[in-house]
Design a protein around this motif. Structure first.
Motif, PDB file in Angstrom:
ATOM      1  N   HIS A   5       0.951  -1.243   0.030  1.00 32.22           N
ATOM      2  CA  HIS A   5       0.167  -0.120   0.114  1.00 32.22           C
ATOM      3  C   HIS A   5       0.862   1.418  -0.131  1.00 32.22           C
ATOM      4  CE1 HIS A   5      -2.970   2.826   1.193  1.00 32.22           C
ATOM      5  NE2 HIS A   5      -4.084   2.066   0.837  1.00 32.22           N
ATOM      6  N   PRO A   6       0.446   2.152  -0.829  1.00 34.59           N
ATOM      7  CA  PRO A   6       1.546   3.646  -0.814  1.00 34.59           C
ATOM      8  C   PRO A   6       1.622   4.304   0.400  1.00 34.59           C
ATOM      9  CG  PRO A   6      -0.071   3.444  -2.705  1.00 34.59           C
ATOM     10  CD  PRO A   6      -0.752   2.439  -1.789  1.00 34.59           C
ATOM     11  N   PHE A   7       0.517   4.233   1.240  1.00 38.80           N
ATOM     12  CA  PHE A   7       0.800   4.765   2.690  1.00 38.80           C
ATOM     13  C   PHE A   7       1.865   4.095   3.348  1.00 38.80           C
ATOM     14  CE2 PHE A   7      -3.321   6.696   1.233  1.00 38.80           C
ATOM     15  CZ  PHE A   7      -2.915   8.194   1.774  1.00 38.80           C
ATOM     16  N   ARG A   8       2.213   3.093   3.183  1.00 39.22           N
ATOM     17  CA  ARG A   8       3.342   2.354   4.010  1.00 39.22           C
ATOM     18  C   ARG A   8       4.926   2.854   3.867  1.00 39.22           C
ATOM     19  NH1 ARG A   8       3.407  -4.064   4.186  1.00 39.22           N
ATOM     20  NH2 ARG A   8       5.042  -3.357   6.017  1.00 39.22           N
ATOM     21  N   VAL A   9       4.909   3.744   2.849  1.00 36.10           N
ATOM     22  CA  VAL A   9       6.064   4.550   2.648  1.00 36.10           C
ATOM     23  C   VAL A   9       6.289   5.558   4.118  1.00 36.10           C
ATOM     24  CG1 VAL A   9       6.098   4.436   0.166  1.00 36.10           C
ATOM     25  CG2 VAL A   9       5.046   6.446   1.326  1.00 36.10           C
ATOM     26  N   ARG A  11       6.136   4.831   6.791  1.00 36.32           N
ATOM     27  CA  ARG A  11       6.677   4.213   8.010  1.00 36.32           C
ATOM     28  C   ARG A  11       8.287   4.129   7.941  1.00 36.32           C
ATOM     29  NH1 ARG A  11       3.451  -1.447   8.437  1.00 36.32           N
ATOM     30  NH2 ARG A  11       1.333  -0.711   8.849  1.00 36.32           N
ATOM     31  N   ALA A  12       8.770   4.690   6.421  1.00 38.45           N
ATOM     32  CA  ALA A  12      10.212   4.868   6.381  1.00 38.45           C
ATOM     33  C   ALA A  12      10.890   5.772   7.014  1.00 38.45           C
ATOM     34  CB  ALA A  12      10.560   4.793   4.858  1.00 38.45           C
ATOM     35  N   ASN A  19      13.396  14.794   5.018  1.00 35.26           N
ATOM     36  CA  ASN A  19      12.469  15.952   4.807  1.00 35.26           C
ATOM     37  C   ASN A  19      12.675  16.579   6.331  1.00 35.26           C
ATOM     38  OD1 ASN A  19      10.925  15.662   2.019  1.00 35.26           O
ATOM     39  ND2 ASN A  19      11.214  13.708   2.788  1.00 35.26           N
ATOM     40  N   GLY A  20      12.562  16.146   7.408  1.00 35.63           N
ATOM     41  CA  GLY A  20      12.654  16.925   8.520  1.00 35.63           C
ATOM     42  C   GLY A  20      14.185  17.500   8.599  1.00 35.63           C
ATOM     43  N   VAL A  21      15.202  17.149   8.090  1.00 32.25           N
ATOM     44  CA  VAL A  21      16.458  17.961   8.076  1.00 32.25           C
ATOM     45  C   VAL A  21      16.260  19.022   7.284  1.00 32.25           C
ATOM     46  CG1 VAL A  21      18.797  17.842   7.684  1.00 32.25           C
ATOM     47  CG2 VAL A  21      17.867  15.938   8.888  1.00 32.25           C
TER      48      VAL A  21
END
Length: 432
Positions: A5-9, A11-12, A19-21
């Motif tokens: 499922h696409p939304f499982r990304v 969890r990466a 993206n946080g950095v």
């Protein structure tokens, strides 16, 4: 085979960390650049140029020439109260008007030609009628920047008021017993003889945004160049089919046209130059024709606008070509994040911390703002920022071309070509 499922990304962890950095650093940098530059301009102020004019002709008192205006200007010039925050420039009225009209002064203090005679008349016991109070004139210059003009006004007014009190002390001491013979009103005036009036030293037209239209106009030019570079870079990639072109729900894809990185940058830069003619025209038409901004020297304003957009755009294209996807963040920091606080339009350069003054020497927005300010407010005088604007744009164009074409040429020589990953036969079959 179960599909993921696409939304499982989500969890990466690398997705969140990367993206946080990036977003965190961007937020911190913008805060430092914007808030840090303007948080305490008075404390950081150093050598803000302010004119000091003594037009006082003085009087002959008992065979001795007395010039209180000279005493005042000399006292202010030598004063250490401001701790080097104000650069008092002693000059005559013509020089003062010229430098106000070139944006080189943020304000001025003028001692009138009859100052000494008016002050000594206050101590004249034989005078009849109400004494005329002498006046010290504080001149502002909003065209050089509203914040800088306000800082100069505050410092100059304080200096004028202090000088008046000092002169009052000296007159009171000199008058001695004769002071009792003066009317009560004259004794009060003698203690603080000079009135301080504030006038606009370089008046602007009503549609000049209190001296800020030059900054906002220049900001529009830089933003047009920066954003159009992002658009043009993407569209050239689409035209060459290095990327897909999504139009709503449709995805367009043409056969690949192979191009080196140098050729791609050259194509993008050519488009930028051509479209700058359109954008520069529309910016001026919108500001002057539609919104009614006060402006003169329209052909020169148009030419400068077109060149500013072209140079900003080619600079942004070079950064995008060299850094790829992260290039837009670099472009945003260079052309907006570091540029707006150091443009010298809101907070003067002399009131910025040292690091920001260093950035202001080469940041494109400051150079473009100076040129536009000269055209709009200072009759397009070269010394008022126009010459520097042209020179720095030429330097910026050369630097961008050398950097962009130099690095992309090196990429090409190293074989780092922009070739899309070829699909394996079995992957192609599954896609079908």
């Amino acid at each position: 085979m179960n599909e993921i499922h696409p939304f499982r990304v989500l969890r990466a962890k690398p997705l969140w960390i990367a993206n946080g950095v990036i977003t965190g650093v961007l937020a911190l940098l913008f805060t430092v650049f914007y808030v840090g530059a303007s948080i305490d301009p008075v404390d950081h102020m150093e050598k803000l140029p302010v004119g000091l004019v003594n037009a006082d002709k003085g009087v002959d008192a008992g065979g001795k020439q007395v010039n209180l205006g000279g005493q005042i200007t000399e006292s202010i010039k030598k004063s250490t109260v401001n701790g080097g925050k104000i650069d008092w420039k002693v000059m005559d009225e013509k020089e003062m008007k010229d430098e106000l009209g070139e944006g080189k002064l943020f304000g001025a203090l003028v001692v009138p030609d009859n100052f000494t005679s008016s002050v000594t008349a206050l101590a004249d016991t034989s005078a009849t009628g109400a004494p005329a109070r002498p006046t010290l004139t504080v001149l502002t210059n909003q065209s050089a920047g509203s914040v800088g003009s306000s800082l100069a006004r505050a410092a100059t007014t304080q200096a004028a008021e202090s000088a008046s009190l000092q002169v009052g002390k000296e007159l009171t001491a000199q008058n001695g017993a004769g002071q009792a013979k003066l009317p009560a009103a004259a004794r009060v005036l003698l203690a603080d003889p000079a009135a301080v009036t504030v006038k606009d030293g370089h008046p602007l037209d009503s549609h000049s945004g209190l001296g800020l239209t030059a900054f906002y106009y220049a900001l529009v030019l830089v933003v047009c160049g920066m954003l159009s570079a992002n658009v043009i870079s993407g569209q050239v990639d689409h035209a060459l089919s290095y990327t897909h072109n999504d139009m709503g729900p449709l995805r367009l894809h043409r056969p690949l046209i192979r191009a080196t990185r140098v050729q791609t940058l050259a194509i993008s830069s050519t488009l930028m130059v051509g479209l700058s003619l359109l954008m520069g025209t529309l910016v001026m038409a919108g500001a002057v024709g539609v919104m009614g901004m006060d402006a003169a020297h329209l052909p020169l304003l148009w030419l400068f606008s077109v060149c500013a957009i072209a140079v900003s755009g080619i600079g942004a294209l070079s950064l995008l070509a060299v850094f790829g996807t992260p290039g837009m963040l670099v472009v945003t920091l260079v052309f907006i994040g570091m540029a707006v606080p150091t443009a010298g339009a809101t907070t003067p350069i002399e009131a910025l911390p040292g690091f920001y003054r260093f950035l202001a020497e080469f940041e494109p927005l400051r150079q473009i703002t100076g040129g536009i300010r000269s055209i709009l407010y200072y009759d397009a005088q070269g010394d008022a920022g126009l010459t520097r604007g042209w020179v720095m744009m030429a330097v910026g164009l050369v630097a961008a071309a050398l950097f962009g074409f130099g690095v992309t040429s090196w990429y090409d020589r190293k074989g780092l070509h922009r070739v899309p990953v070829e699909k394996k036969p079995e992957e192609a079959a599954v896609a079908v």
